[in-house]
Design a protein around this motif. Structure first.
Motif, short mmCIF file in Angstrom:
data_model
loop_
_atom_site.label_atom_id
_atom_site.label_comp_id
_atom_site.label_asym_id
_atom_site.label_seq_id
_atom_site.Cartn_x
_atom_site.Cartn_y
_atom_site.Cartn_z
N GLU A 155 0.83 -1.21 0.00
CA GLU A 155 0.00 0.00 0.00
C GLU A 155 0.86 1.26 0.00
N CYS A 156 1.94 1.22 0.74
CA CYS A 156 2.87 2.36 0.80
C CYS A 156 3.39 2.68 -0.60
N GLU A 157 3.70 1.66 -1.37
CA GLU A 157 4.20 1.86 -2.74
C GLU A 157 3.08 2.34 -3.66
N ILE A 158 1.90 1.75 -3.54
CA ILE A 158 0.76 2.14 -4.38
C ILE A 158 0.47 3.63 -4.22
N PHE A 159 0.46 4.09 -2.97
CA PHE A 159 0.10 5.48 -2.69
C PHE A 159 1.29 6.43 -2.75
N GLN A 160 2.45 5.92 -3.14
CA GLN A 160 3.68 6.72 -3.26
C GLN A 160 3.95 7.52 -1.97
N THR A 161 3.74 6.84 -0.86
CA THR A 161 3.89 7.47 0.45
C THR A 161 5.28 8.06 0.65
N LEU A 162 6.32 7.31 0.27
CA LEU A 162 7.68 7.80 0.52
C LEU A 162 8.07 8.94 -0.41
N LEU A 163 7.56 8.95 -1.62
CA LEU A 163 7.81 10.09 -2.51
C LEU A 163 7.16 11.35 -1.93
N GLU A 164 5.94 11.22 -1.47
CA GLU A 164 5.25 12.37 -0.87
C GLU A 164 5.97 12.83 0.40
N GLU A 165 6.41 11.89 1.22
CA GLU A 165 7.15 12.22 2.44
C GLU A 165 8.43 12.98 2.10
N ALA A 166 9.13 12.53 1.08
CA ALA A 166 10.38 13.19 0.68
C ALA A 166 10.09 14.61 0.18
N LYS A 167 9.05 14.77 -0.63
CA LYS A 167 8.72 16.09 -1.17
C LYS A 167 8.27 17.05 -0.07
N GLU A 168 7.63 16.52 0.96
CA GLU A 168 7.19 17.36 2.08
C GLU A 168 8.35 17.71 3.03
N SER A 169 9.38 16.85 3.07
CA SER A 169 10.46 17.01 4.04
C SER A 169 11.67 17.75 3.50
N TYR A 170 11.83 17.79 2.17
CA TYR A 170 13.02 18.37 1.56
C TYR A 170 12.61 19.26 0.40
N SER A 171 13.50 20.15 0.02
CA SER A 171 13.27 21.00 -1.14
C SER A 171 13.03 20.11 -2.36
N GLU A 172 11.95 20.38 -3.08
CA GLU A 172 11.60 19.51 -4.21
C GLU A 172 12.68 19.46 -5.28
N ASN A 173 13.55 20.47 -5.35
CA ASN A 173 14.58 20.47 -6.39
C ASN A 173 15.71 19.48 -6.09
N ILE A 174 15.74 18.87 -4.89
CA ILE A 174 16.76 17.84 -4.61
C ILE A 174 16.15 16.44 -4.57
N VAL A 175 14.82 16.33 -4.72
CA VAL A 175 14.14 15.03 -4.66
C VAL A 175 13.95 14.49 -6.06
N VAL A 176 14.39 13.24 -6.25
CA VAL A 176 14.24 12.60 -7.56
C VAL A 176 13.71 11.18 -7.35
#
Length: 175
Positions: free
Chosen positions: A126-147
């Motif tokens: 479910e975590c992968e389906i909902f892209q939980t970690l991508l969203e967490e990364a985008k909320e926690s760090y500047s989006e220009n360093i998240v890939v």
């Protein structure tokens, strides 16, 4: 944002368990000479936890102890960090945050092969389906360093290592 006091970059590689974080980090460390730190192993090795979670069959990480343990190394730089979460690490630590993503059928096979079942298996899928970690990364760090990078096959992982190795070389030359 580059931390000018560091001579080498810090990279966080995150993603759902089974997406290839450790495999990718080991290959990237070999290619770049940066040091791979597997947070799960560090937690076990240094007892940086508050006990065992029977439902999820893992240690309950003590985030403060982990951050205290890593502070000096992260300030120095040259670290590739490997962990399935990211929201508790200080933003200033990282120059690049990589979220590995894997097709659910591939991930299911990988996790089942590791012996995951029940709640642990379904929660990770479910975590992968909902892209939980991508969203967490985008909320926690500047989006220009998240890939976000694909990690379905060995070829995907090799491409990711090549891409990140090139990024490290460019970081070194521009720092």
């Amino acid at each position: 944002m580059v931390n000018s006091s560091r001579r080498k970059p810090n990279i966080l590689v995150t993603g759902t368990p089974g997406t290839g974080k450790t495999t990718t980090c080991e290959a990237l460390a070999e290619a770049t000479g940066l040091r791979h730190v597997n947070i799960g192993e560090l937690v076990k090795e240094k007892n940086l936890h508050d006990g065992w979670d029977d439902e999820f069959e893992c240690h309950v990480i003590n985030e403060d102890l982990v951050c205290d343990e890593l502070e000096d190394s992260m300030e120095e730089g040259g670290i590739i960090m490997d962990y399935h979460g990211c929201d508790f690490f200080p933003e200033r630590w990282f120059d690049c945050v990589v979220v590995l993503q894997t097709d659910n059928s591939v991930l299911y096979d990988r996790l089942s092969g590791r012996g995951y079942s029940g709640t642990k298996l379904s929660n990770n899928i479910e975590c992968e389906i909902f892209q939980t970690l991508l969203e967490e990364a985008k909320e926690s760090y500047s989006e220009n360093i998240v890939v976000a990078l694909r990690s379905d096959t060995i070829e995907d992982m090799s491409r990711s290592v090549e891409t990140l190795t090139e990024w490290v070389s460019n970081w070194r030359s521009s720092a």
